[in-house]
Scaffold this active site. Structure first.
Site, PDB file in Angstrom:
ATOM      1  CG  ASP A   1       2.171   9.613   5.472  1.00 45.77           C
ATOM      2  OD1 ASP A   1       1.798   8.870   6.395  1.00 45.77           O
ATOM      3  OD2 ASP A   1       3.348   9.655   5.063  1.00 45.77           O
TER       4      ASP A   1
ATOM      5  CG  ASP B   1      -9.568  22.576  -3.430  1.00 48.83           C
ATOM      6  OD1 ASP B   1      -9.818  23.579  -2.716  1.00 48.83           O
ATOM      7  OD2 ASP B   1      -9.908  21.435  -3.124  1.00 48.83           O
TER       8      ASP B   1
ATOM      9  N   GLY C   1       5.592   0.869  10.768  1.00 46.97           N
ATOM     10  CA  GLY C   1       5.790   1.992  11.692  1.00 46.97           C
ATOM     11  C   GLY C   1       7.227   2.461  11.788  1.00 46.97           C
TER      12      GLY C   1
ATOM     13  CB  SER D   1       2.073   4.883   9.578  1.00 43.44           C
ATOM     14  OG  SER D   1       3.076   4.811   8.607  1.00 43.44           O
TER      15      SER D   1
ATOM     16  CD  GLU E   1       1.635  -6.464   8.424  1.00 46.06           C
ATOM     17  OE1 GLU E   1       1.112  -5.341   8.559  1.00 46.06           O
ATOM     18  OE2 GLU E   1       1.055  -7.510   8.723  1.00 46.06           O
ATOM     19  N   PRO E   2       6.997  -3.615   6.999  1.00 48.83           N
ATOM     20  CG  PRO E   2       9.227  -3.821   6.352  1.00 48.83           C
ATOM     21  CD  PRO E   2       8.076  -4.608   6.889  1.00 48.83           C
ATOM     22  N   GLY E   3       6.561  -0.475   5.398  1.00 48.78           N
ATOM     23  CA  GLY E   3       6.202   0.182   4.142  1.00 48.78           C
ATOM     24  C   GLY E   3       7.147   1.352   3.933  1.00 48.78           C
ATOM     25  NE  ARG E   4       6.103   6.511   7.533  1.00 48.08           N
ATOM     26  CZ  ARG E   4       5.187   7.337   7.020  1.00 48.08           C
ATOM     27  NH1 ARG E   4       5.561   8.268   6.177  1.00 48.08           N
ATOM     28  NH2 ARG E   4       3.920   7.246   7.367  1.00 48.08           N
TER      29      ARG E   4
ATOM     30  CE  LYS F   1      -1.769  -1.480   3.902  1.00 45.46           C
ATOM     31  NZ  LYS F   1      -0.852  -2.515   4.422  1.00 45.46           N
TER      32      LYS F   1
ATOM     33  CG  HIS G   1       0.820  -0.955  11.853  1.00 46.08           C
ATOM     34  ND1 HIS G   1       1.362   0.248  12.243  1.00 46.08           N
ATOM     35  CD2 HIS G   1       1.198  -1.131  10.562  1.00 46.08           C
ATOM     36  CE1 HIS G   1       2.038   0.778  11.228  1.00 46.08           C
ATOM     37  NE2 HIS G   1       1.949  -0.042  10.194  1.00 46.08           N
TER      38      HIS G   1
END
Ligand SMILES: Cc1ncc(COP(=O)(O)O)c(C=O)c1O
Length: 460
Positions: A333, A362, A237, A200, A274-277, A69, A197
């Protein structure tokens, strides 16, 4: 710069001595005489490889399952697939993306505690068995639609100190966990472990310690009920760049003793994360072009002085990517971004209080509220570093503004290292991550300025 292209993996090799930043400059030079100065990214896949080495150095017991994601670019997924990482998928499309790179189903965890029934069936049809849950309804859905599922109970954490809270939406309390485990027993659903988790952008590593200790309680409950609890998933995180107060190794130095205390090696429990960043933030640099500018003069009445000091000048810059595009990270984020000037200002250049706006109509589309910048011109470039996490994955084309193009690069030593890791299935221990080893596989058509290539190393 030579390119490497296959159907789903398209990047350019960085020649020795060149960095991703040089490629940004090169791309800017290429369009210097044209009006087509669209925003673009340069992404250094070598940085992703480097993060993988750093991961195993800091958390040797924990297998990363990259959270798709965070950035679902195929080149990132392919790089991590070659490196042997696992994947955290939240949907059918993410599972399809990961499996399209040749990843086997047992390297995937379907880590979304609330899934659509059709997608549970899809996971069953393609062999994805590990999945998370945190409610009785989900247990019943899985019992009916995925008889081979191996469930991981997601518990809540105290994520009050995280930038993006997740336990407001997901995670069972310890009390509910017991009820869920009992219900799973009745439904004959297999529970194999616990996930959590910490939120984040976690700013307090003690949250991990408490969560690991809570996970231990739930493991004990599960074992008591007769489940074979053998998987601990410590979630994401982790920081993804160096521009944060809490460094990755500071977090991991707190996690490791907690794992040792509650899940010692001889417990036989497999630990994943589950590392993303962590994997992608620092690899991506975004270049945006100034498309419009306004000079605002605030007149200070009552002053006789008519010079500049009395009349305050502020500047408004409009650039060709905004919060509906890459900078959605500001809204979703909670990111705070800072521009880096492409052209170095002169030592005596005057700076003005400035704001930076995206291209849409906008008023919400503001990237930076106040930042001191020199008097820049339409056509000048601004760079934004550390733009790999929660940017490209959630950007839209609102108002018809297209997403920036993506240019992937990797140095040859990192490419070779990636091949070696893939071939041997081992991540080498690297003492100094700023020097990476180069092995004999350079013989496969790549030049190496060393007569014996067994222990050469290349500075990056
Ligand atoms: C279930 C789950 N796992 C992993 C992640 C990745 O988190 P991070 O990018 O903080 O590592 C997220 C982010 O929202 C998530 O929801």
């Amino acid at each position: 710069m030579n390119g490497f292209a296959s159907e789903d993996f398209d990047f350019s090799f960085l020649e020795e001595g060149f960095s991703a930043r040089d490629i940004v400059e090169q791309k800017i030079n290429e369009v210097s005489l044209s009006d087509d100065k669209d925003a673009f990214y340069v992404a250094d896949l070598g940085d992703v490889v480097k993060k993988h080495l750093r991961w195993f150095k800091a958390l040797p017991r924990v297998t990363p399952f990259y959270a798709v994601k965070c950035n679902d670019s195929k080149a990132v997924v392919k790089t991590l697939a070659i490196l042997g990482a696992g994947f955290d998928c939240a949907s059918k499309t993410e599972i399809q993306l990961v499996q399209s790179t040749g990843v086997a189903a047992d390297r995937i965890i379907y880590a979304n505690p609330c899934k659509q029934v059709s997608q549970i069936k899809y996971a069953a049809s393609c062999g994805v068995e590990k999945m998370t849950f945190d409610s009785e309804v989900e247990l019943m859905k899985v019992a009916r639609n995925h008889p081979n599922a191996k469930l991981v109970l997601r518990i809540a954490t105290d994520d009050s100190k995280a930038v993006c809270r997740l336990s407001v939406k997901f995670g069972a309390t310890l009390k509910t966990s017991r009820v869920l485990l009992e219900r799973a027993k009745e439904l004959n659903v297999d529970i194999i472990g616990v996930s959590f988790h910490v939120g984040s952008g976690c700013t307090d590593p003690q949250t991990f310690v408490q969560a690991v200790s809570d996970a231990r309680c739930v493991f004990d409950m599960g074992n008591e009920l007769g489940f074979n609890m053998h998987l601990l998933d410590i979630g994401g995180g982790f920081p993804g760049s160096e521009d944060v107060k809490l460094k990755f190794e500071e977090v991991t130095s707190v996690i490791n003793p907690a794992l040792e205390k509650y899940f010692p090696v001889d417990s036989g429990v497999k630990i994943i994360s589950e590392p993303g960043r962590y994997y992608v933030a620092s690899a991506f640099t975004l270049a945006v072009n100034i498309i419009a500018k306004k000079v605002m003069i605030t007149e200070h009445t009552g002053s006789d002085d008519e010079d500049d000091a009395a009349n305050e000048k502020t500047l408004m810059y409009y650039v060709n990517d905004g919060v509906y595009g890459s900078f959605n990270c500001i809204l979703y984020d909670h990111a705070h971004v800072k521009p880096v000037l492409q052209k170095k200002p002169k030592p005596d250049e005057k700076f003005y209080s400035s704001s930076i706006w995206g291209p849409t109509c906008d008023g919400l589309d503001r990237i930076v509220e106040r930042f001191d910048l020199p008097d820049l011109q339409v056509g000048d470039w601004m760079l934004f570093e550390n733009m790999g996490a929660y940017t490209v994955a959630a950007s839209s084309t609102f108002n018809g503004f297209q997403r920036p193009s993506l240019h992937y690069v990797m140095s040859r030593p990192y490419w070779q290292l990636m091949q070696d890791i893939s071939e041997h299935g081992i991540v080498p221990e690297v003492q100094d991550l700023n020097t990476i080893p180069v092995s004999c596989a350079w013989e496969s058509g790549m030049e190496l300025n060393s007569s014996t290539c067994s222990s050469a190393s290349v500075n990056v």
